[in-house]
Structure formats: structure tokens, C-alpha cells
Write a protein that holds these residues in place. Structure first.
Motif, mmCIF file in Angstrom:
data_model
loop_
_atom_site.group_PDB
_atom_site.id
_atom_site.type_symbol
_atom_site.label_atom_id
_atom_site.label_comp_id
_atom_site.label_asym_id
_atom_site.label_seq_id
_atom_site.Cartn_x
_atom_site.Cartn_y
_atom_site.Cartn_z
ATOM 1 N N ILE A 15 0.987 -1.266 -0.108
ATOM 2 C CA ILE A 15 0.051 -0.062 0.021
ATOM 3 C C ILE A 15 0.960 1.281 -0.072
ATOM 4 O O ILE A 15 1.922 1.168 0.629
ATOM 5 N N THR A 16 0.543 2.371 -0.719
ATOM 6 C CA THR A 16 1.427 3.394 -0.955
ATOM 7 C C THR A 16 1.443 4.359 0.128
ATOM 8 O O THR A 16 2.465 5.133 0.576
ATOM 9 N N GLN A 17 0.404 4.167 1.193
ATOM 10 C CA GLN A 17 0.345 4.911 2.387
ATOM 11 C C GLN A 17 0.308 4.185 3.726
ATOM 12 O O GLN A 17 -0.239 2.829 3.408
ATOM 13 N N PRO A 18 0.893 4.481 4.503
ATOM 14 C CA PRO A 18 0.875 3.386 5.907
ATOM 15 C C PRO A 18 -0.463 3.240 6.621
ATOM 16 O O PRO A 18 -1.410 4.121 6.316
ATOM 17 N N ILE A 23 0.691 2.374 14.779
ATOM 18 C CA ILE A 23 1.700 3.453 14.304
ATOM 19 C C ILE A 23 0.960 4.710 14.043
ATOM 20 O O ILE A 23 1.698 5.791 14.396
ATOM 21 N N TRP A 24 -0.179 4.814 13.457
ATOM 22 C CA TRP A 24 -0.715 5.889 13.312
ATOM 23 C C TRP A 24 -1.143 6.846 14.230
ATOM 24 O O TRP A 24 -0.931 8.009 14.292
ATOM 25 N N ARG A 25 -1.451 6.106 15.519
ATOM 26 C CA ARG A 25 -1.652 6.891 16.794
ATOM 27 C C ARG A 25 -0.248 7.758 17.120
ATOM 28 O O ARG A 25 -0.422 8.871 17.556
ATOM 29 N N ILE A 26 0.824 7.010 16.893
ATOM 30 C CA ILE A 26 1.957 7.911 17.141
ATOM 31 C C ILE A 26 2.428 9.010 16.157
ATOM 32 O O ILE A 26 2.638 10.124 16.634
ATOM 33 N N ARG A 27 2.057 8.496 14.830
ATOM 34 C CA ARG A 27 2.179 9.665 13.892
ATOM 35 C C ARG A 27 1.405 10.828 14.194
ATOM 36 O O ARG A 27 1.690 12.032 13.788
ATOM 37 N N PHE A 28 0.035 10.636 14.394
ATOM 38 C CA PHE A 28 -0.867 11.652 14.941
ATOM 39 C C PHE A 28 -0.337 12.472 15.884
ATOM 40 O O PHE A 28 -0.388 13.828 15.671
ATOM 41 N N LYS A 33 1.901 17.831 17.735
ATOM 42 C CA LYS A 33 2.681 18.673 18.387
ATOM 43 C C LYS A 33 3.681 19.162 17.554
ATOM 44 O O LYS A 33 4.793 19.955 18.147
ATOM 45 N N ARG A 34 3.556 18.916 16.348
ATOM 46 C CA ARG A 34 4.703 19.507 15.440
ATOM 47 C C ARG A 34 6.195 19.237 15.673
ATOM 48 O O ARG A 34 7.002 20.066 15.669
ATOM 49 N N TYR A 248 -3.617 16.168 10.139
ATOM 50 C CA TYR A 248 -2.728 15.852 10.941
ATOM 51 C C TYR A 248 -1.918 14.305 10.631
ATOM 52 O O TYR A 248 -1.558 13.641 11.008
ATOM 53 N N MET A 249 -2.443 14.249 9.144
ATOM 54 C CA MET A 249 -2.039 12.880 8.473
ATOM 55 C C MET A 249 -0.968 12.797 7.605
ATOM 56 O O MET A 249 -0.758 12.097 6.828
ATOM 57 N N ASP A 250 -0.100 13.989 7.770
ATOM 58 C CA ASP A 250 1.206 14.068 6.957
ATOM 59 C C ASP A 250 2.180 12.671 7.151
ATOM 60 O O ASP A 250 2.227 12.546 8.268
#
Length: 252
Positions: A15-18, A23-28, A33-34, A248-250
């Protein structure tokens, strides 16, 4: 990279996106928090080797005494490049990021207990009826060498998930719909943000990130079937929550 960042380890797939919800919880959190960060992609069959190499702590132990290594893992060099912090376990990482970088908190003051209870419900109860539907779909989207590794009995040993019969499949969807309906009825008690789109009623928080991480898993693994079915349930609530969290999905 020469400058200090937080490195997030994620699963590689076709899949091209995670897609992995923990793991998404941490990426969010990192995006909200920038905090400057980057992603390192790891094949599922190379997770243990990679995490041992970077000194990540195991998250548990198998019955035979061998250590269990899973993602997410972060390596934080923001505070010290010479003495980085290496952490495993999604809850441990989330608590560390909130305590170490308190600006833009994900848990509003006085809400930590309620947030923890909400997240526990999402990961232990809400998500369970989805597993027999999503795990086979996810397995199909892993690289072939990873699928072969699992068939041989790798560290996360599971045979290829068996396809459900039509009756089992429909019963699974009934159970999924019951959980979404129940959660919608709870969130309906908030009225200040689109009839309770977010858990705290107005601003996004850790609870929303935990829930939206599951929605992303659904969307990325089965956009035209599962997500197309779920996103308009409960008056389009889940599509609206997904849109609310989109900034917040970058992925870096």
C-alpha cells in the motif's frame, strides 16, 4: 539526516500509504505536536532484527521465553543526539511524548483517565469485530516475501487468514455495526462540535487519534468496500471525523 528528529519505525507494505493503526496513533501525536520526525520503513520479517540493532526494548515474552518485538518504535534525538531515547509500545510512546513535549497537549487537563479508558475501549473492544474482516485483507497487501515468512512461522507466526463464508462474513459485519452504533450513541452526548464528532466535544484529542487510526486502517486496506460502507454510517460521522483529523495525517 544531520539535524535532530524523532524517527518513527513503520511497516512496509504494497500500500502506498501507511496503514497500521498503532503506528498511526504515534504519527498523529507527532504531527499534532509539530515535532520534527521521519519514518523508517521496515519489512515485517525484519522487525526483530532491526529493533535489536537499534536497542529497542521488547514488548513482551513468548511462552518459550523469547523476546517479542513489535512496532511502533521511536528513536528520539531531539533532546540529545549523543544519548537518544529509544522506546517501544504505543502507550509508552504516547505517554512519553505527552510528558516530554507538553506543548499542544493531546490530553486536556483533567482528562487523562477518561482518555485512557476510551483508548482501552477502542483497542480491546471496538476493534475486535473488525479483525476477521481486516486481517485477511491486510495480509494480502504485505510483500510476498513477508507473506512467505509468516507462512514459515515467523516472529508473528500466523498462517494466511482463512476466508470467511458468506454467513460468517455478514455476522462479522453485524458485530462491527453494533460497535459503531454504540460508540455513536456515546459521542452523541456531545453537542458542541457537529453532534459529538470528536470525543471531547470541541477539540481533537488522543481519543480521536486512537479512533481515527482505526478508520485509516479501514480506508487504506479496503477503500472501495469496507470504508465505502462505514464512512456514511451514523449520519456520516466517521467520514467527518476522518476529515477533522486530516490535517494531522502528513507522512514524513
Amino acid at each position: 539526516m544531520s539535524h535532530s528528529v524523532i524517527t518513527l519505525y513503520d511497516i512496509n507494505s504494497t500500500i502506498t500509504q501507511p496503514w497500521a493503526p498503532n503506528i498511526w496513533r504515534i504519527r498523529f501525536i507527532l504531527n499534532y505536536k509539530r515535532l520534527p520526525h521521519r519514518t523508517v520503513w521496515v519489512e515485517l520479517n525484519e522487525v526483530e532484527q532491526t529493533l535489536r540493532m537499534i536497542g529497542a526494548p521488547p514488548v513482551g515474552q513468548k511462552p518459550d521465553g523469547r523476546a517479542v518485538y513489535t512496532l511502533p518504535v521511536i528513536v528520539d534525538t531531539l533532546r540529545s543526539k549523543s544519548n537518544p531515547v529509544v522506546l517501544s509500545n504505543v502507550c509508552t510512546i504516547a505517554e512519553y511524548l505527552e510528558a516530554t513535549y507538553p506543548a499542544r497537549p493531546i490530553c486536556p487537563e483533567g482528562s487523562r483517565a477518561v482518555q485512557a479508558l476510551f483508548v482501552h475501549y477502542i483497542q480491546e473492544i471496538f476493534i475486535k469485530p473488525l479483525l476477521p474482516i481486516l486481517i485477511p485483507l491486510t495480509h494480502q497487501r504485505l510483500p510476498e516475501r513477508t507473506q512467505a515468512h509468516l507462512r514459515r512461522g515467523g516472529p508473528v507466526a500466523t498462517p494466511p487468514p482463512a476466508a470467511m463464508g458468506s454467513y460468517q462474513h455478514e455476522q462479522a459485519w453485524v458485530a462491527v455495526k453494533e460497535q459503531f452504533n454504540f460508540l455513536a450513541s456515546i459521542l452523541d452526548k456531545n453537542n458542541s462540535d457537529g453532534n459529538g464528532v470528536v470525543a471531547m466535544g470541541r477539540d481533537v484529542s488522543y481519543a480521536d487519534f486512537a479512533l481515527c487510526s482505526v478508520l485509516i486502517w479501514i480506508e487504506r486496506v479496503s477503500p472501495h468496500d469496507c470504508w465505502a460502507r462505514i464512512r456514511e454510517w451514523n449520519g456520516g460521522r466517521w467520514r467527518r471525523l476522518h476529515n477533522r483529523c486530516r490535517e494531522y495525517m502528513d507522512v514524513y
